[in-house]
Each structure stands twice: as C-alpha cells, then as structure tokens.
Design a protein around this motif. Structure first.
Motif, PDB file in Angstrom:
ATOM      1  N   SER A 110       0.809  -1.219   0.000  1.00  0.00           N
ATOM      2  CA  SER A 110       0.000   0.000   0.000  1.00  0.00           C
ATOM      3  C   SER A 110       0.839   1.265   0.000  1.00  0.00           C
ATOM      4  O   SER A 110       0.339   2.347  -0.288  1.00  0.00           O
ATOM      5  CB  SER A 110      -0.922   0.025   1.224  1.00  0.00           C
ATOM      6  OG  SER A 110      -0.163   0.140   2.420  1.00  0.00           O
ATOM      7  N   GLY A 111       2.128   1.133   0.347  1.00  0.00           N
ATOM      8  CA  GLY A 111       2.998   2.305   0.425  1.00  0.00           C
ATOM      9  C   GLY A 111       2.760   3.149   1.660  1.00  0.00           C
ATOM     10  O   GLY A 111       3.227   4.286   1.734  1.00  0.00           O
ATOM     11  N   LEU A 112       2.066   2.618   2.654  1.00  0.00           N
ATOM     12  CA  LEU A 112       1.796   3.370   3.873  1.00  0.00           C
ATOM     13  C   LEU A 112       2.934   3.216   4.870  1.00  0.00           C
ATOM     14  O   LEU A 112       3.646   2.226   4.866  1.00  0.00           O
ATOM     15  CB  LEU A 112       0.478   2.895   4.503  1.00  0.00           C
ATOM     16  CG  LEU A 112      -0.776   3.188   3.689  1.00  0.00           C
ATOM     17  CD1 LEU A 112      -1.990   2.511   4.320  1.00  0.00           C
ATOM     18  CD2 LEU A 112      -1.007   4.686   3.564  1.00  0.00           C
ATOM     19  N   ASP A 113       3.073   4.205   5.740  1.00  0.00           N
ATOM     20  CA  ASP A 113       4.113   4.229   6.765  1.00  0.00           C
ATOM     21  C   ASP A 113       3.782   3.212   7.852  1.00  0.00           C
ATOM     22  O   ASP A 113       2.704   3.267   8.458  1.00  0.00           O
ATOM     23  CB  ASP A 113       4.191   5.632   7.363  1.00  0.00           C
ATOM     24  CG  ASP A 113       5.246   5.765   8.453  1.00  0.00           C
ATOM     25  OD1 ASP A 113       5.801   4.754   8.899  1.00  0.00           O
ATOM     26  OD2 ASP A 113       5.522   6.910   8.851  1.00  0.00           O
ATOM     27  N   GLY A 114       4.703   2.298   8.090  1.00  0.00           N
ATOM     28  CA  GLY A 114       4.486   1.262   9.080  1.00  0.00           C
ATOM     29  C   GLY A 114       4.365   1.780  10.495  1.00  0.00           C
ATOM     30  O   GLY A 114       3.628   1.234  11.296  1.00  0.00           O
ATOM     31  N   HIS A 115       5.079   2.861  10.816  1.00  0.00           N
ATOM     32  CA  HIS A 115       5.039   3.401  12.171  1.00  0.00           C
ATOM     33  C   HIS A 115       3.659   3.986  12.483  1.00  0.00           C
ATOM     34  O   HIS A 115       3.089   3.727  13.535  1.00  0.00           O
ATOM     35  CB  HIS A 115       6.119   4.467  12.344  1.00  0.00           C
ATOM     36  CG  HIS A 115       6.108   5.107  13.682  1.00  0.00           C
ATOM     37  ND1 HIS A 115       6.498   4.433  14.817  1.00  0.00           N
ATOM     38  CD2 HIS A 115       5.716   6.346  14.077  1.00  0.00           C
ATOM     39  CE1 HIS A 115       6.363   5.245  15.855  1.00  0.00           C
ATOM     40  NE2 HIS A 115       5.897   6.409  15.439  1.00  0.00           N
ATOM     41  N   GLU A 116       3.103   4.743  11.552  1.00  0.00           N
ATOM     42  CA  GLU A 116       1.822   5.410  11.795  1.00  0.00           C
ATOM     43  C   GLU A 116       0.616   4.514  11.549  1.00  0.00           C
ATOM     44  O   GLU A 116      -0.444   4.731  12.106  1.00  0.00           O
ATOM     45  CB  GLU A 116       1.710   6.660  10.926  1.00  0.00           C
ATOM     46  CG  GLU A 116       2.683   7.737  11.318  1.00  0.00           C
ATOM     47  CD  GLU A 116       2.497   8.997  10.495  1.00  0.00           C
ATOM     48  OE1 GLU A 116       1.450   9.141   9.843  1.00  0.00           O
ATOM     49  OE2 GLU A 116       3.407   9.836  10.518  1.00  0.00           O
ATOM     50  N   ARG A 117       0.745   3.505  10.730  1.00  0.00           N
ATOM     51  CA  ARG A 117      -0.390   2.671  10.326  1.00  0.00           C
ATOM     52  C   ARG A 117      -0.268   1.225  10.792  1.00  0.00           C
ATOM     53  O   ARG A 117      -0.930   0.344  10.268  1.00  0.00           O
ATOM     54  CB  ARG A 117      -0.553   2.709   8.809  1.00  0.00           C
ATOM     55  CG  ARG A 117      -0.857   4.071   8.287  1.00  0.00           C
ATOM     56  CD  ARG A 117      -2.234   4.530   8.766  1.00  0.00           C
ATOM     57  NE  ARG A 117      -2.255   5.972   8.850  1.00  0.00           N
ATOM     58  CZ  ARG A 117      -2.814   6.654   9.821  1.00  0.00           C
ATOM     59  NH1 ARG A 117      -3.397   6.048  10.820  1.00  0.00           N
ATOM     60  NH2 ARG A 117      -2.800   7.960   9.814  1.00  0.00           N
ATOM     61  N   LEU A 118       0.583   1.002  11.781  1.00  0.00           N
ATOM     62  CA  LEU A 118       0.830  -0.344  12.285  1.00  0.00           C
ATOM     63  C   LEU A 118      -0.449  -1.045  12.728  1.00  0.00           C
ATOM     64  O   LEU A 118      -0.724  -2.173  12.322  1.00  0.00           O
ATOM     65  CB  LEU A 118       1.830  -0.290  13.442  1.00  0.00           C
ATOM     66  CG  LEU A 118       2.050  -1.596  14.196  1.00  0.00           C
ATOM     67  CD1 LEU A 118       2.852  -2.544  13.337  1.00  0.00           C
ATOM     68  CD2 LEU A 118       2.719  -1.343  15.513  1.00  0.00           C
ATOM     69  N   VAL A 119      -1.244  -0.394  13.561  1.00  0.00           N
ATOM     70  CA  VAL A 119      -2.457  -1.029  14.078  1.00  0.00           C
ATOM     71  C   VAL A 119      -3.441  -1.303  12.948  1.00  0.00           C
ATOM     72  O   VAL A 119      -4.031  -2.388  12.872  1.00  0.00           O
ATOM     73  CB  VAL A 119      -3.104  -0.172  15.191  1.00  0.00           C
ATOM     74  CG1 VAL A 119      -4.458  -0.739  15.604  1.00  0.00           C
ATOM     75  CG2 VAL A 119      -2.179  -0.101  16.403  1.00  0.00           C
ATOM     76  N   ASP A 120      -3.621  -0.328  12.035  1.00  0.00           N
ATOM     77  CA  ASP A 120      -4.516  -0.549  10.892  1.00  0.00           C
ATOM     78  C   ASP A 120      -4.062  -1.755  10.075  1.00  0.00           C
ATOM     79  O   ASP A 120      -4.883  -2.568   9.647  1.00  0.00           O
ATOM     80  CB  ASP A 120      -4.559   0.689   9.986  1.00  0.00           C
ATOM     81  CG  ASP A 120      -5.237   1.875  10.641  1.00  0.00           C
ATOM     82  OD1 ASP A 120      -5.997   1.681  11.606  1.00  0.00           O
ATOM     83  OD2 ASP A 120      -5.005   3.010  10.165  1.00  0.00           O
ATOM     84  N   ALA A 121      -2.768  -1.876   9.857  1.00  0.00           N
ATOM     85  CA  ALA A 121      -2.242  -3.000   9.076  1.00  0.00           C
ATOM     86  C   ALA A 121      -2.483  -4.329   9.796  1.00  0.00           C
ATOM     87  O   ALA A 121      -2.843  -5.326   9.171  1.00  0.00           O
ATOM     88  CB  ALA A 121      -0.751  -2.813   8.796  1.00  0.00           C
TER      89      ALA A 121
END
Length: 149
Positions: free
Chosen positions: A94-105
């Motif tokens: 998805s190209g999303l930042d792992g730090h900010e979107r960890l819980v969503d992922a």
C-alpha cells in the motif's frame, strides 16, 4: 474452544470484522451497529476483531464491564506470526508508513486471514481501504470489503 454451532456458521457465512470504531459503537450501544451484528449472526457470519482492537477502545466503569461482556461473545483473533508477516506485506503493497499505520495494518491483516467473505466495519476512509486493496496481493488473494460507519 469454539462451539460446534459457531464452527458451522463460520463455514457458511464468513466474517464480520470490527475495527476500533465498530467495536466502540457496539460498546456504546449504537443501534445501527447492534443491528449489523445481529444480521451478520443470523446469516451465519462470525463477528471477530483483532486482539489489538480492545486496546484502542479501552473504557472505565460500567462501560468497561460492557466491553468485557461483549468481548466474551466475539471472536478475538490473536496477533500471530502470520498476521505480522501479512501486515508487513500490506504496508509494503500500500505504500503506507508502518510506524503510523501499524495497528490498521494488523487489523486488516487479521481480517484478511479470517473466514471469507470478510466485511470490515470501519470509519477510516483513507488508510483502511488502501490496506484492504493491498490484501488482494496476499496468497489466496483475500478480498476484504469495507463497511463504512
């Protein structure tokens, strides 16, 4: 241990998966969420959530008691090594930042590994849909559709 009745339902109806907003609405007694869950159960869907979701929805007092009661009736999925690997793949795809979107992922990865068809209840209109689309790149190409609340 899962009851024999629930095992049959899982095989026939898939999964209604709650993110933090879905669980929060349920805990707060939202009639729309209650109706969604009731219909899902009547149609043989398992109602599930990630083990990280209750941490996002912490409550105190009577609301904490209601949360504990509701969690006892839902399928709380653990964060396993498979979920962690899938979440990492979702972030990459998805190209999303792992730090900010960890819980969503983690939530979407857990949903993607649940019994299909999977419907994810969420109020997030930006990151969750991207992660759900990325889920189709996982082995088996799981489809996780978002129900917006």
């Amino acid at each position: 241990m899962v009851s024999k009745r629930l095992k049959v339902k899982v095989q026939s109806g898939g999964t209604l998966f709650l993110d933090a907003q879905g669980l929060s609405l349920h805990v707060d007694g939202d009639e729309g969420m209650r109706a969604r869950i009731e219909v899902a159960e009547q149609n043989g869907r398992r109602v599930a959530l990630s083990a990280v979701t209750p941490l996002e929805v912490r409550r105190t007092g009577d609301a904490a008691k209601r949360l504990a009661f509701l969690l006892s009736r839902l399928d709380v999925k653990p964060v396993t090594d498979d979920v962690i690997r899938a979440a990492a793949k979702l972030l990459d795809a998805s190209g999303l930042d792992g730090h900010e979107r960890l819980v969503d992922a983690l939530v979407v990865a857990t949903a993607a590994l649940s019994a299909p068809p999977v419907r994810l209840v969420s109020s997030d209109a930006s990151h969750i849909p991207k992660l759900c689309q990325a889920a189709e790149t996982l082995p088996g190409s799981p489809v996780v559709k978002v129900i917006s609340v």
